[in-house]
Design an enzyme around this catalytic site. Structure first.
Site, PDB file in Angstrom:
ATOM      1  CE  LYS A 101      -3.935  -1.905   2.123  1.00 54.18           C
ATOM      2  NZ  LYS A 101      -5.128  -1.909   3.430  1.00 54.18           N
ATOM      3  CE1 TYR A 156      -9.868  -2.607   0.460  1.00 48.28           C
ATOM      4  CE2 TYR A 156      -8.735  -0.703  -0.659  1.00 48.28           C
ATOM      5  CZ  TYR A 156      -8.548  -1.757   0.112  1.00 48.28           C
ATOM      6  OH  TYR A 156      -7.386  -2.203   0.877  1.00 48.28           O
ATOM      7  CG  PHE A 211     -13.373   2.108   6.575  1.00 51.36           C
ATOM      8  CD1 PHE A 211     -13.079   1.426   5.448  1.00 51.36           C
ATOM      9  CD2 PHE A 211     -14.206   1.199   7.834  1.00 51.36           C
ATOM     10  CE1 PHE A 211     -13.204   0.151   5.622  1.00 51.36           C
ATOM     11  CE2 PHE A 211     -14.345  -0.116   7.569  1.00 51.36           C
ATOM     12  CZ  PHE A 211     -14.006  -0.657   6.349  1.00 51.36           C
ATOM     13  NE  ARG A 243      -6.733 -11.677   5.231  1.00 57.03           N
ATOM     14  CZ  ARG A 243      -7.549 -10.531   5.193  1.00 57.03           C
ATOM     15  NH1 ARG A 243      -7.642  -9.642   4.185  1.00 57.03           N
ATOM     16  NH2 ARG A 243      -7.862 -10.071   6.451  1.00 57.03           N
ATOM     17  CB  THR A 254      -7.664  -5.654   9.690  1.00 53.86           C
ATOM     18  OG1 THR A 254      -8.226  -6.412   9.010  1.00 53.86           O
ATOM     19  CG2 THR A 254      -8.180  -4.157   8.841  1.00 53.86           C
ATOM     20  NE  ARG A 307      -2.872  -5.617   7.174  1.00 54.81           N
ATOM     21  CZ  ARG A 307      -4.151  -6.131   6.606  1.00 54.81           C
ATOM     22  NH1 ARG A 307      -4.536  -6.960   7.258  1.00 54.81           N
ATOM     23  NH2 ARG A 307      -4.345  -5.587   5.570  1.00 54.81           N
ATOM     24  CG  ASN A 319      -3.790  -1.928   6.825  1.00 52.88           C
ATOM     25  OD1 ASN A 319      -3.785  -1.735   5.921  1.00 52.88           O
ATOM     26  ND2 ASN A 319      -5.102  -2.700   7.334  1.00 52.88           N
ATOM     27  CG  HIS A 361      -5.405  -6.041  -0.466  1.00 54.44           C
ATOM     28  ND1 HIS A 361      -6.686  -5.913   0.233  1.00 54.44           N
ATOM     29  CD2 HIS A 361      -5.681  -6.879  -1.322  1.00 54.44           C
ATOM     30  CE1 HIS A 361      -7.524  -6.840  -0.372  1.00 54.44           C
ATOM     31  NE2 HIS A 361      -6.939  -7.247  -1.496  1.00 54.44           N
ATOM     32  CD  GLU A 401      -9.456  -8.814  -3.665  1.00 59.16           C
ATOM     33  OE1 GLU A 401      -9.961  -8.400  -2.653  1.00 59.16           O
ATOM     34  OE2 GLU A 401      -7.958  -9.117  -3.208  1.00 59.16           O
TER      35      GLU A 401
HETATM   36  P1  ADP Z   1      -8.072  -6.311   5.441  1.00 61.19           P
HETATM   37  O1  ADP Z   1      -7.399  -5.437   4.563  1.00 61.19           O
HETATM   38  O2  ADP Z   1      -7.561  -7.099   6.532  1.00 61.19           O
HETATM   39  O3  ADP Z   1      -8.927  -7.279   4.629  1.00 61.19           O
HETATM   40  P2  ADP Z   1     -10.853  -4.880   5.549  1.00 61.19           P
HETATM   41  O4  ADP Z   1     -11.260  -5.444   4.105  1.00 61.19           O
HETATM   42  O5  ADP Z   1     -11.853  -5.047   6.697  1.00 61.19           O
HETATM   43  O6  ADP Z   1      -9.582  -5.460   6.122  1.00 61.19           O
HETATM   44  O7  ADP Z   1     -10.690  -3.504   5.143  1.00 61.19           O
HETATM   45  C1  ADP Z   1      -9.940  -2.890   4.152  1.00 61.19           C
HETATM   46  C2  ADP Z   1      -8.948  -1.941   4.372  1.00 61.19           C
HETATM   47  O8  ADP Z   1      -9.690  -0.633   5.009  1.00 61.19           O
HETATM   48  C3  ADP Z   1      -8.136  -2.181   5.672  1.00 61.19           C
HETATM   49  O9  ADP Z   1      -7.117  -2.787   5.322  1.00 61.19           O
HETATM   50  C4  ADP Z   1      -7.831  -0.873   6.214  1.00 61.19           C
HETATM   51  O10 ADP Z   1      -6.815  -0.316   5.468  1.00 61.19           O
HETATM   52  C5  ADP Z   1      -9.089  -0.202   6.033  1.00 61.19           C
HETATM   53  N1  ADP Z   1      -9.864  -0.259   7.197  1.00 61.19           N
HETATM   54  C6  ADP Z   1     -10.547  -1.236   7.559  1.00 61.19           C
HETATM   55  N2  ADP Z   1     -11.246  -0.898   8.938  1.00 61.19           N
HETATM   56  C7  ADP Z   1     -11.056   0.467   8.958  1.00 61.19           C
HETATM   57  C8  ADP Z   1     -11.305   1.173   9.985  1.00 61.19           C
HETATM   58  N3  ADP Z   1     -12.554   0.761  10.854  1.00 61.19           N
HETATM   59  N4  ADP Z   1     -11.062   2.655   9.876  1.00 61.19           N
HETATM   60  C9  ADP Z   1     -10.325   2.988   8.943  1.00 61.19           C
HETATM   61  N5  ADP Z   1      -9.856   2.086   7.914  1.00 61.19           N
HETATM   62  C10 ADP Z   1     -10.236   0.914   8.110  1.00 61.19           C
HETATM   63 MG    MG Z   2     -10.226  -7.109   3.246  1.00 57.92          MG
END
Ligand code: ADP
Ligand code: MG
Length: 138
Positions: free
Chosen positions: A10, A50, A58, A86, A92, A103, A113, A116, A127
């Site tokens: 990222k 997304y 968010f 993962r 996350t 992370r 973070n 992805h 994806e």
């Molecule tokens: P992951 O990337 O672990 O699959 P998610 O799909 O739930 O997590 O969320 C996508 C991305 O959105 C996260 O990696 C993070 O960058 C961001 N994100 C997730 N939850 C939040 C939150 N509560 N506030 C701000 N950003 C968030």
């Molecule tokens: Mg995700």
């Protein structure tokens, strides 16, 4: 059997010059980088990627951040690639991530973070094809 997953280094990680370190980390875990491209996503491209999070509070901030600077998109291949990537990334929220995960070690915060990874085999397929043609995966 070897399978594929989709990864992003990222913008927060690319900006801090962590690209090489993260690719080394992936390779040291015996995942092969079978496609790789540096790119700067548009806001619309980030929104399409997304789309599953469209209704989340968010979403605006996340897609703004993901289009704020260059990232690296990649396809990883190996035994059980989707689940393993993962696990290597960690949770996350870096505060919840296990020691020794990317992370935990590198992330700036919940949004920034660093990496992805696809959350299922079906997401991995969607994806990968969002960013790469089959001819680019070698
Ligand atoms: P992951 O990337 O672990 O699959 P998610 O799909 O739930 O997590 O969320 C996508 C991305 O959105 C996260 O990696 C993070 O960058 C961001 N994100 C997730 N939850 C939040 C939150 N509560 N506030 C701000 N950003 C968030
Ligand atoms: Mg995700």
């Amino acid at each position: 059997m070897a399978s594929r997953t989709f990864a992003i280094i990222k913008p927060d990680a690319v900006e801090r010059s962590l690209t090489g370190r993260i690719i080394s980390w992936i390779e040291s875990e015996k995942l092969k980088v079978v496609a790789l491209r540096r790119m700067h996503m548009t806001k619309a491209e980030a929104e399409g990627f997304y789309i599953e999070h469209k209704e989340r509070p968010f979403f605006e901030s996340l897609t703004g951040y993901m289009s704020s600077g260059p990232c690296c998109v990649a396809v990883l291949e190996g035994e059980n690639a989707q689940e393993r990537w993962r696990d290597i990334m960690g949770a996350t929220n870096p505060n919840d991530a296990n020691e020794g995960t990317i992370r935990k070690e590198l992330a700036v915060g919940l949004e920034k973070n660093s990496v992805h990874g696809s959350d299922s085999e079906d997401s991995a397929k969607r994806e990968i094809s969002y960013f790469f043609s089959e001819l680019e995966i070698v």
